[in-house]
Design an enzyme around this catalytic site. Structure first.
Site, PDB file in Angstrom:
ATOM      1  N   HIS A   1      31.299  52.452  37.358  1.00 52.63           N
ATOM      2  CA  HIS A   1      30.810  51.080  37.543  1.00 52.63           C
ATOM      3  C   HIS A   1      29.274  51.051  37.510  1.00 52.63           C
ATOM      4  CE1 HIS A   1      34.730  50.692  39.869  1.00 52.63           C
ATOM      5  NE2 HIS A   1      34.806  49.661  39.042  1.00 52.63           N
TER       6      HIS A   1
ATOM      7  N   GLY B   1      33.949  48.142  30.928  1.00 45.23           N
ATOM      8  CA  GLY B   1      34.179  49.529  30.551  1.00 45.23           C
ATOM      9  C   GLY B   1      35.234  49.669  29.461  1.00 45.23           C
ATOM     10  N   GLU B   2      35.028  50.664  28.603  1.00 37.76           N
ATOM     11  CA  GLU B   2      36.026  50.937  27.541  1.00 37.76           C
ATOM     12  C   GLU B   2      37.286  51.582  28.089  1.00 37.76           C
ATOM     13  OE1 GLU B   2      34.116  53.238  24.500  1.00 37.76           O
ATOM     14  OE2 GLU B   2      33.522  51.438  23.409  1.00 37.76           O
TER      15      GLU B   2
ATOM     16  N   GLY C   1      35.221  46.069  43.138  1.00 37.14           N
ATOM     17  CA  GLY C   1      34.735  46.915  44.227  1.00 37.14           C
ATOM     18  C   GLY C   1      35.293  48.326  44.140  1.00 37.14           C
ATOM     19  N   ALA C   2      35.264  49.049  45.295  1.00 39.32           N
ATOM     20  CA  ALA C   2      35.641  50.476  45.334  1.00 39.32           C
ATOM     21  C   ALA C   2      34.891  51.207  44.220  1.00 39.32           C
ATOM     22  CB  ALA C   2      37.154  50.656  45.210  1.00 39.32           C
TER      23      ALA C   2
ATOM     24  N   GLN D   1      41.712  45.390  27.795  1.00 38.16           N
ATOM     25  CA  GLN D   1      41.043  44.331  28.557  1.00 38.16           C
ATOM     26  C   GLN D   1      39.749  43.920  27.860  1.00 38.16           C
ATOM     27  OE1 GLN D   1      40.537  44.091  33.037  1.00 38.16           O
ATOM     28  NE2 GLN D   1      38.560  44.953  32.530  1.00 38.16           N
TER      29      GLN D   1
ATOM     30  N   SER E   1      38.944  53.516  40.375  1.00 38.43           N
ATOM     31  CA  SER E   1      38.992  53.287  41.828  1.00 38.43           C
ATOM     32  C   SER E   1      40.300  53.821  42.394  1.00 38.43           C
ATOM     33  CB  SER E   1      38.876  51.800  42.132  1.00 38.43           C
ATOM     34  OG  SER E   1      37.698  51.309  41.543  1.00 38.43           O
TER      35      SER E   1
HETATM   36  O1  PAF Z   1      38.281  45.744  35.251  1.00 35.49           O
HETATM   37  C1  PAF Z   1      38.278  45.212  36.387  1.00 35.49           C
HETATM   38  O2  PAF Z   1      37.788  45.778  37.365  1.00 35.49           O
HETATM   39  C2  PAF Z   1      38.897  43.841  36.549  1.00 35.49           C
HETATM   40  O3  PAF Z   1      40.008  43.675  35.734  1.00 35.49           O
HETATM   41  C3  PAF Z   1      37.882  42.688  36.358  1.00 35.49           C
HETATM   42  C4  PAF Z   1      37.350  42.648  34.934  1.00 35.49           C
HETATM   43  C5  PAF Z   1      36.727  42.844  37.333  1.00 35.49           C
HETATM   44  C6  PAF Z   1      38.567  41.352  36.634  1.00 35.49           C
HETATM   45  O4  PAF Z   1      39.056  41.265  37.937  1.00 35.49           O
END
Ligand code: PAF
Length: 293
Positions: A41, A151-152, A35-36, A157, A190
């Site tokens: 996004h 996202g990169e 969110g946010a 992640q 965010s």
């Molecule tokens: O990148 C994010 O916003 C978070 O780490 C995700 C992938 C939504 C997991 O909570």
């Protein structure tokens, strides 16, 4: 008129809708979020929509990826605005699971990804990727998409999720989306909401320092020298501490310590920037960029 997305909070209803779409021959794209939402996004949703006929976004502030003392409680929660923003880019369904449905009282399963998830973020947030791997696995199992977009900006992640999906045989294509930046080059996040004007001015210096460092590396300058110079520049710019300025190979995230870059590599940075309020608090920023083409 903007078409509002379906809002689903219940796992059975989510699966029912996905089942119905699948029966009608639709393909499903998925964008998980906390969110946010900002335009970064929304660009993930737009990218997903170019790949599949339906796009699902989730909103869930995942407690397991926050360490004690991090900002789980104060993390911005703007559900109504988020839904409107998702509607504006044609998202078809917004999944907003309840916390108890995600982690019930008996929950006892952990997922630990090694390799790409080691070092960098893990050196500073040791439980972060376990939390991310767990929630992403659960969300991917629930939505069962064909494609999921990340996202990169959260480069490690993204690499961790690619590893997870491959290792656990999930039939899902993971797509990385380019980093969205404001007009000063600050990577959208965010957590940028935490800054006041003074803090933002400092935060915006990070990308300038990062791109200058990447340019020197691309020209063949010594890695260690460039890294030290970037750390110094961040401190001079007002960053209170630097968690890392690191050069790593693009896929395995093997850290390159010295000499010239000899393979496709990425420059990754994490540093703490003052919010510039009276409370003296900082925001931890992460950013990264390619080195060379
Ligand atoms: O990148 C994010 O916003 C978070 O780490 C995700 C992938 C939504 C997991 O909570």
């Amino acid at each position: 008129m903007t078409q509002m997305p379906l809002i689903v909070r219940n796992i059975r209803e989510l699966r029912g809708q996905i089942w119905e779409w699948r029966g009608a021959g639709e393909t499903i794209g998925f964008v998980p979020t906390m969110g946010a939402l900002h335009s970064g996004h929304l660009s993930l949703v737009e990218l997903s929509k170019t790949k599949t006929s339906k796009t699902v976004a989730s909103i869930f502030v995942n407690p397991t990826q926050f360490a004690p003392g991090e900002d789980f409680e104060s993390y911005p929660r703007t559900e109504e605005e988020d839904i409107e923003k998702l509607a504006s880019v044609g998202c078809d369904l917004v999944y907003i699971p309840e916390r108890d449905s995600m982690y019930n009282a008996h929950h006892a399963t952990h997922i630990k990804v090694g390799g790409v998830a080691d070092n960098l973020e893990t050196d500073h947030r040791p439980t972060f990727f376990e939390g991310v791997a767990l929630v992403v696995t659960k969300l991917l199992n629930r939505v069962a998409p064909d494609v999921a977009v990340f996202g990169e900006k959260d480069y490690q992640q993204l690499a961790t999720i690619r590893r997870l999906v491959e290792d656990l045989d999930m039939p899902i294509e993971i797509i990385g989306a380019p980093i969205a930046r404001d007009k000063h080059g600050l990577a959208l996040s965010s957590r940028n909401k935490y800054f006041n004007i003074g803090g933002l001015a400092t935060a915006r210096k990070l990308n300038t320092i990062m791109f200058a460092c990447a340019e020197k590396l691309a020209k063949g300058k010594d890695i260690q020298h460039c890294v030290f110079a970037a750390v110094d520049a961040l401190k001079v710019a007002g960053f209170t501490s630097v968690d890392y300025v690191t050069v790593a190979s693009i896929n395995s995230l093997t850290i390159l310590h010295e000499g010239q870059i000899d393979r496709p590599a990425r420059l990754l940075i994490a540093a703490h920037c003052p919010r510039n309020g009276k409370d003296g608090k900082t925001v931890r920023l992460i950013d990264n960029c390619a080195i060379g083409d």
